[in-house]
Scaffold this motif. Structure first.
Motif, PDB file in Angstrom:
ATOM      1  N   THR A  10      15.261  -3.062  -1.162  1.00  0.00           N
ATOM      2  CA  THR A  10      14.351  -1.981  -1.582  1.00  0.00           C
ATOM      3  C   THR A  10      14.581  -0.895  -0.628  1.00  0.00           C
ATOM      4  O   THR A  10      14.353   0.445  -1.009  1.00  0.00           O
ATOM      5  CB  THR A  10      12.984  -2.427  -1.501  1.00  0.00           C
ATOM      6  N   TYR A  11      14.656  -1.128   0.709  1.00  0.00           N
ATOM      7  CA  TYR A  11      15.024  -0.071   1.489  1.00  0.00           C
ATOM      8  C   TYR A  11      16.169   0.753   1.333  1.00  0.00           C
ATOM      9  O   TYR A  11      16.235   2.099   1.244  1.00  0.00           O
ATOM     10  CB  TYR A  11      15.263  -0.613   3.015  1.00  0.00           C
ATOM     11  N   LEU A  12      17.351   0.116   0.844  1.00  0.00           N
ATOM     12  CA  LEU A  12      18.645   0.825   0.321  1.00  0.00           C
ATOM     13  C   LEU A  12      18.333   1.637  -0.692  1.00  0.00           C
ATOM     14  O   LEU A  12      18.946   2.829  -0.851  1.00  0.00           O
ATOM     15  CB  LEU A  12      19.661  -0.194   0.408  1.00  0.00           C
ATOM     16  N   ARG A  13      17.584   1.184  -1.798  1.00  0.00           N
ATOM     17  CA  ARG A  13      17.304   1.698  -3.066  1.00  0.00           C
ATOM     18  C   ARG A  13      16.540   3.165  -2.612  1.00  0.00           C
ATOM     19  O   ARG A  13      16.576   4.178  -3.093  1.00  0.00           O
ATOM     20  CB  ARG A  13      16.364   0.845  -3.868  1.00  0.00           C
ATOM     21  N   LEU A  14      15.416   3.014  -1.771  1.00  0.00           N
ATOM     22  CA  LEU A  14      14.637   4.235  -1.214  1.00  0.00           C
ATOM     23  C   LEU A  14      15.344   5.188  -0.624  1.00  0.00           C
ATOM     24  O   LEU A  14      15.071   6.477  -0.285  1.00  0.00           O
ATOM     25  CB  LEU A  14      13.323   3.813  -0.795  1.00  0.00           C
ATOM     26  N   ALA A  15      16.208   4.689   0.418  1.00  0.00           N
ATOM     27  CA  ALA A  15      16.960   5.425   1.410  1.00  0.00           C
ATOM     28  C   ALA A  15      18.288   5.099   1.699  1.00  0.00           C
ATOM     29  O   ALA A  15      18.888   4.632   2.854  1.00  0.00           O
ATOM     30  CB  ALA A  15      16.039   5.656   2.848  1.00  0.00           C
ATOM     31  N   PRO A  16      19.162   5.272   0.753  1.00  0.00           N
ATOM     32  CA  PRO A  16      20.525   4.938   0.853  1.00  0.00           C
ATOM     33  C   PRO A  16      21.205   5.415   2.337  1.00  0.00           C
ATOM     34  O   PRO A  16      22.224   4.754   2.672  1.00  0.00           O
ATOM     35  CB  PRO A  16      21.023   5.460  -0.382  1.00  0.00           C
ATOM     36  N   ASN A  17      20.823   6.481   2.439  1.00  0.00           N
ATOM     37  CA  ASN A  17      21.343   7.391   3.749  1.00  0.00           C
ATOM     38  C   ASN A  17      20.509   7.047   4.800  1.00  0.00           C
ATOM     39  O   ASN A  17      20.740   8.226   5.841  1.00  0.00           O
ATOM     40  CB  ASN A  17      22.023   8.743   3.402  1.00  0.00           C
ATOM     41  N   GLY A  18      19.338   6.524   4.863  1.00  0.00           N
ATOM     42  CA  GLY A  18      18.225   6.485   6.065  1.00  0.00           C
ATOM     43  C   GLY A  18      18.643   5.939   7.162  1.00  0.00           C
ATOM     44  O   GLY A  18      20.084   5.397   7.535  1.00  0.00           O
ATOM     45  N   ARG A  36       0.856  -1.296   0.003  1.00  0.00           N
ATOM     46  CA  ARG A  36      -0.084  -0.233  -0.120  1.00  0.00           C
ATOM     47  C   ARG A  36       0.905   1.122  -0.105  1.00  0.00           C
ATOM     48  O   ARG A  36       0.278   2.172  -0.237  1.00  0.00           O
ATOM     49  CB  ARG A  36      -0.829   0.046   1.227  1.00  0.00           C
ATOM     50  N   ASN A  37       2.251   1.096   0.432  1.00  0.00           N
ATOM     51  CA  ASN A  37       2.898   2.222   0.796  1.00  0.00           C
ATOM     52  C   ASN A  37       4.222   1.986   0.222  1.00  0.00           C
ATOM     53  O   ASN A  37       5.191   1.756   0.700  1.00  0.00           O
ATOM     54  CB  ASN A  37       2.995   2.486   2.196  1.00  0.00           C
ATOM     55  N   PRO A  38       4.410   1.849  -1.262  1.00  0.00           N
ATOM     56  CA  PRO A  38       5.531   1.261  -2.016  1.00  0.00           C
ATOM     57  C   PRO A  38       6.912   2.251  -1.602  1.00  0.00           C
ATOM     58  O   PRO A  38       7.893   1.753  -2.303  1.00  0.00           O
ATOM     59  CB  PRO A  38       5.225   0.984  -3.567  1.00  0.00           C
ATOM     60  N   LYS A  39       6.634   3.441  -1.474  1.00  0.00           N
ATOM     61  CA  LYS A  39       7.677   4.570  -1.408  1.00  0.00           C
ATOM     62  C   LYS A  39       8.245   4.884  -0.007  1.00  0.00           C
ATOM     63  O   LYS A  39       9.042   5.470   0.331  1.00  0.00           O
ATOM     64  CB  LYS A  39       7.372   5.783  -2.285  1.00  0.00           C
ATOM     65  N   ASN A  40       7.833   4.133   1.021  1.00  0.00           N
ATOM     66  CA  ASN A  40       7.804   4.018   2.228  1.00  0.00           C
ATOM     67  C   ASN A  40       9.036   3.301   2.683  1.00  0.00           C
ATOM     68  O   ASN A  40       8.973   2.108   2.867  1.00  0.00           O
ATOM     69  CB  ASN A  40       6.772   4.065   3.139  1.00  0.00           C
ATOM     70  N   ALA A  41      10.215   3.765   2.965  1.00  0.00           N
ATOM     71  CA  ALA A  41      11.483   3.082   3.264  1.00  0.00           C
ATOM     72  C   ALA A  41      11.166   2.435   4.505  1.00  0.00           C
ATOM     73  O   ALA A  41      11.852   1.162   4.809  1.00  0.00           O
ATOM     74  CB  ALA A  41      12.620   3.910   3.020  1.00  0.00           C
ATOM     75  N   PRO A  42      11.040   3.064   5.613  1.00  0.00           N
ATOM     76  CA  PRO A  42      10.770   2.233   6.842  1.00  0.00           C
ATOM     77  C   PRO A  42       9.766   1.155   6.816  1.00  0.00           C
ATOM     78  O   PRO A  42      10.187  -0.017   7.648  1.00  0.00           O
ATOM     79  CB  PRO A  42      10.371   3.317   7.807  1.00  0.00           C
TER      80      PRO A  42
END
Length: 182
Positions: free
Chosen positions: A157-165, A127-133
């Motif tokens: 996918t997390y690292l793709r969305l938020a490489p410095n998260g 439902r939230n494909p752009k939500n890295a957490p």
């Protein structure tokens, strides 16, 4: 008075907060102060929270926060079925609220249902494909459930969305631990 105590306990175990609360209150009013169970007095605030949350969900069945409060109250009460039911409802009513998904997944983990925790997180990320957490939690739950392919994909996918998260370092460490899978 003993019958009221038993009724309160039975209602409590069945997740009937209002009946449990009223039975316990009546029990307390009929029992001399010195003879009143300390456990009942200590337990009453939790039962009151369940009763109040149930009243809120009855008055407004689409109030995700009320369902979340009910899930928390049932969880405190160690009522697994009640907490899962209420947490599922909260997550369904507020599908973009990561706190509700994490709470539901936590209940599943605490009740030895790790695959259900993975499923809850997977629904959230769908439902939230752009939500890295969301992918961090999906990877974490999948890793704990032994679903390494799902964990690898979620962490990637997390690292793709938020490489410095905020979870990037732990995700990289988890990916190293999981290996390539080939």
């Amino acid at each position: 008075p003993t019958g009221l105590l038993q009724l309160g306990q039975s209602a409590d175990q069945s997740g009937l907060g209002a009946l449990a609360y009223s039975s316990y209150m009546k029990y307390l009013s009929l029992t001399p102060t010195g003879a009143t169970s300390v456990a009942v007095r200590a337990h009453l605030p939790i039962v009151a929270k369940i009763r109040d949350a149930q009243a809120r969900t009855t008055a407004n069945p689409k109030d995700a926060a009320a369902w979340h409060a009910l899930a928390e109250a049932f969880q405190t009460e160690q009522n697994a079925a009640g907490s899962i039911t209420a947490a599922v409802q909260a997550a369904a009513l507020a599908p973009t609220n990561i706190q509700y998904m994490v709470h539901l997944a936590t209940i599943y983990k605490e009740t030895s249902q790790p695959p259900q925790a993975v499923l809850a997180a997977a629904r959230y990320t769908k439902r939230n494909p752009k939500n890295a957490p969301g992918y961090f939690y999906l990877g974490t739950y999948a890793q704990q459930a032994g679903q390494t392919a799902v964990a690898r994909a979620a962490f990637t996918t997390y690292l793709r969305l938020a490489p410095n998260g905020s979870h990037a370092k732990s995700v990289q460490a988890s990916l190293t631990k999981l290996g390539t899978g080939t």
